[in-house]
Design an enzyme around this catalytic site. Structure first.
Site, PDB file in Angstrom:
ATOM      1  CD  GLU A   1       1.441  -1.761   4.484  1.00 17.70           C
ATOM      2  OE1 GLU A   1       1.232  -0.924   3.603  1.00 17.70           O
ATOM      3  OE2 GLU A   1       2.100  -1.502   5.500  1.00 17.70           O
TER       4      GLU A   1
ATOM      5  CB  THR B   1      -0.883   0.001   1.270  1.00 12.04           C
ATOM      6  OG1 THR B   1      -1.722  -1.148   1.248  1.00 12.04           O
ATOM      7  CG2 THR B   1      -1.758   1.259   1.345  1.00 12.04           C
TER       8      THR B   1
ATOM      9  CB  SER C   1       2.626   7.479  -2.989  1.00 12.43           C
ATOM     10  OG  SER C   1       3.796   7.512  -2.196  1.00 12.43           O
TER      11      SER C   1
END
Ligand code: 5RP
Length: 226
Positions: free
Chosen positions: A106, A31, A33
């Site tokens: 994650e 996850t 940018s």
């Protein structure tokens, strides 16, 4: 030569990570940018993979919008590779993660994967973890006691807010961000904080460390193997 922006470095490592995707397999997707750049690159080879296991609702939405099938972690077995970013990574592959609030899923997908490939721009490489405020996902009723426990070890914890209220994670829990820590022994630190009642996930990834880091630098992608 014009130096690359942080965004361009993220694009570079997102594309470089394609080399680690195994054809015919399901890939674990993190996850953030930087991962968004990877997802965009993954769409260009989507017909060569079966799909992805995603670590957040945000990544799931992006994957599906690009036509990449997303599987529940419980529907699949071990994954060959997990690709994700980091807020900090040290010289041993230990990381701080959770800036994007997705640390619990994650860590779950990382644990289900044989290899963790971290993609990051060079600003993320540190000597010692802790300058970045450490994210910790917590059960809300334990918040105040956990803040006192971090204070006892020299940290200052604050509840992450969104639109004037505590941010609620994909798992329905809250997040603490802890400043003032110097995490020189990440394995021991992660084990210790994991034992505190009310901690869902601590954002130190030492037991689920990176095996490879693709670091975006001014001179290109630097591959660091741990
Ligand atoms: C999300 C994360 C991200 O990997 C981390 O915050 C890095 O994000 P970005 O690539 O946007 O810098 O741990 O929970």
């Amino acid at each position: 030569m014009k130096s690359m922006t942080q965004d361009e470095l993220k694009t570079l490592v997102g594309q470089a990570a394609l080399q680690y995707v195994v054809p015919g397999e399901i890939v674990g997707v993190g996850t953030g940018s930087t991962v968004n750049k990877f997802i965009d690159a993954l769409a260009t080879i989507k017909h060569s993979i079966v799909g992805a296991v995603s670590s957040s609702t945000a990544s799931t939405a992006r994957l599906q919008a690009l036509g990449i099938p997303v599987f529940d972690a419980n529907e699949v077995g071990e994954l060959a590779v997990y690709i994700d970013g980091a807020d900090e990574i040290d010289g041993r592959g230990y990381m701080i993660k959770g800036g994007g609030a997705a640390l619990t899923r994650e860590k779950i997908v990382a644990a289900q994967s044989r290899q963790f490939v971290c993609i990051a721009d060079e600003s993320k490489l540190v000597q010692t973890l802790g300058a970045f405020a450490l994210p910790v996902e917590v059960i809300p009723m334990a918040t105040q006691r956990l803040m006192r426990q971090f204070a006892a070890m020299g940290g200052v914890a604050s509840v992450r807010m969104k639109d004037g209220a505590p941010l609620v994670t994909d798992n329905g829990q809250h997040l603490l961000d802890v400043t003032g820590l110097c995490i020189s022994e990440p394995l021991a630190f992660e084990s210790q904080v994991n034992q505190w009642p009310g901690v869902v996930t601590v954002g130190v990834f030492a037991h689920q460390k990176a095996q490879v880091c693709l670091l975006g630098t001014a001179s290109g992608v630097r591959v660091i193997a741990y």
